[in-house]
Scaffold this active site. Structure first.
Site, short mmCIF file in Angstrom:
data_model
loop_
_atom_site.label_atom_id
_atom_site.label_comp_id
_atom_site.label_asym_id
_atom_site.label_seq_id
_atom_site.Cartn_x
_atom_site.Cartn_y
_atom_site.Cartn_z
CE LYS A 245 9.16 53.13 22.37
NZ LYS A 245 8.11 52.11 22.54
NE ARG B 251 -1.10 50.12 22.20
CZ ARG B 251 0.17 50.51 22.34
NH1 ARG B 251 0.44 51.46 23.19
NH2 ARG B 251 1.13 49.95 21.66
CB CYS C 61 1.32 54.92 24.38
SG CYS C 61 3.05 55.26 24.22
#
Ligand code: EPZ
Length: 422
Positions: free
Chosen positions: A22, A124, A117
């Site tokens: 991925k 992030r 995520c």
């Protein structure tokens, strides 16, 4: 809402094929903005994040043609200088990789904070991307949760990353291919996906040296050609399946189409904890082990213990004899899934947001679970396969962001698992 129903405690044995990575695949799609010629992508994992990346490319006016399962051709169609679609940017972190190429080709880009995520501090940060683009001459405006970058002409720059960043390294390395002058990136990430990307870029006309080392030098070129890019095997998927086999193994599990050389840190851990395994050039064989011993790990950038392997290792340590300290140094929310393991019977003490102590072995029992993020979701699947009883896992979109056709592939190892749509 899709969910997984797993009846655990079954012996796993047989063969499982590893898919393309991925975190290599997602970095190839933005390249269609940098060359007018087609790029053929093979060994592409059919996962949600890749579908989002394809949708992003199409939203930006370019073409994605499906040739066959696992093979697409991406092609620049016409220069469309528009904002990055917020609904797509919010779905995956790697959407940030479209920013540099768009800025280089359109002199302006407007986008919201990238999603994906929920594992890092806040949402992030992307400060190192913004600092890098600004060093290349871009004007950075932060407008609440959106960013506008403008640059008449980007130029090569010397950029030192204060923290090692994988997508930061990839984003600035890719963008630098297309700007005037020489860019030197220092304190770069060295994950295998980075030299793989650089090798492909060089094969279509870029001039990159040092990818896979802490210092990468890029000489900008006027144009890039097209070519063919075979996605490297997913080392995280391979390592996770190896740990699943070790945790639940009474039979031999053969993991094929992988690159064992990308997982030397895991084999070093397996040697310490007594996992019985054999490696060949492109496969891993996990055999029944007498006893799994406890072991402390500290996550670290490549070639250290990958943070993406931490959650599976934590589950493995619930079946190990003794106490294991798991120290997650990269993200501050990547141990929160331990609560679910504790509810399933694991004996885990949370020392602080970055450290847990796992005491094993413990019998695991079934629970109704919700997948919090991609890697923790896969770790909960692993725990459910070890546990006695029927476990239900919700929010499996998070798992399907990174694992193709997971239920069917695990069924091939004898797992009692099915994907249902409620
Ligand atoms: C990549 O994320 C991977 N994602 C992650 O995999 C992987 O966990 C991570 O690298 C570390 O190996 C993709 O490649 C799409 P980072 P990335 O930038 O690049 C901080 C998965 O499960 N940071 O290396 O986003 C950041 O907060 C995913 O497949 C800044 O502070 O990770 C983190 O603490 C999850 N400012 C650290 O650096 C920035 O501008 C490492 O992040 C950028 C990052």
């Amino acid at each position: 809402m899709e969910k997984l129903i797993i009846n655990g405690g079954k012996d796993l044995e047989g063969k499982i094929q590893v898919k393309g990575a991925k975190n290599a695949a997602l970095k190839i799609f933005p390249l269609a903005l940098l060359t007018k010629e087609p790029i053929l992508v093979t060994n592409l994992p059919e996962i949600e994040d890749c579908r989002r990346a394809e949708e992003m490319l199409i939203a930006l006016g370019h073409r994605v043609k499906k040739i066959k399962h696992g093979t697409v051709e991406i092609q620049f169609k016409n220069r469309t200088c528009i904002n990055l679609p917020a609904d797509l940017v919010n779905k995956f972190r790697a959407s940030i990789l479209f920013v540099g190429p768009l800025l280089a080709s359109c002199q302006e880009v407007y986008f919201p904070h990238p999603g994906g995520c929920v594992i890092g501090a806040g949402t992030r940060p992307i400060d190192m991307f913004l600092d890098g683009f600004s060093k290349m001459g871009a004007r950075v405006e932060i407008l609440e949760n959106n960013y506008r970058l403008t640059a008449k002409k980007l130029k090569g720059a010397d950029i030192f990353f204060p923290k090692i960043t994988v997508t930061g390294t990839e984003s600035l390395m890719t963008t630098a291919c297309f700007v005037d002058g020489v860019t030197v990136l220092k304190n770069c990430a060295m994950e295998p996906e980075i030299p793989a990307l650089a090798d492909f870029l060089n094969s279509i006309g870029a001039q990159i040296q040092g990818a896979g080392t802490p210092i990468i030098k890029i000489k900008g070129v006027k144009e890039l050609k097209g070519g063919e890019y075979k996605i490297i095997p997913d080392r995280i998927e391979a390592g996770t399946f190896a740990m699943l086999a070790a945790a639940s193994n009474n039979g031999e599990v053969l993991i094929e189409n992988c690159e064992p050389l990308h997982l030397e840190v895991l084999w070093a851990a397996f040697d310490k904890i007594g996992v019985n395994y054999r490696l060949s050039k492109n496969s891993i064989s996990i055999l029944p082990s007498k006893k799994i011993l406890s072991y402390d790990i500290t996550t670290h950038e490549y070639p250290g213990f990958a943070t993406d392997l931490q959650s599976a290792f934590t589950v493995l340590m619930t079946q190990a004899h003794g106490s294991s300290l798991i120290h997650e140094t990269i993200y501050d929310r990547r141990l929160l899934f331990c609560d679910s393991l504790t509810q399933m019977g694991a004996n885990i003490i949370m020392a602080d947001p970055h450290r847990v102590v796992v005491n094993g072995p413990t019998k695991m029992h079934s629970r109704k679970l919700v997948s919090p993020d991609l890697r923790a979701g896969m770790a909960l699947v692993m725990a459910a396969l070890i546990a006695q009883g029927q476990t239900e896992i919700d929010n499996i979109y998070q798992i399907e962001r990174g694992y193709e056709n997971l239920a069917e592939r695990l069924k091939g190892l004898g797992a009692d698992i099915k994907r249902i749509k409620e």
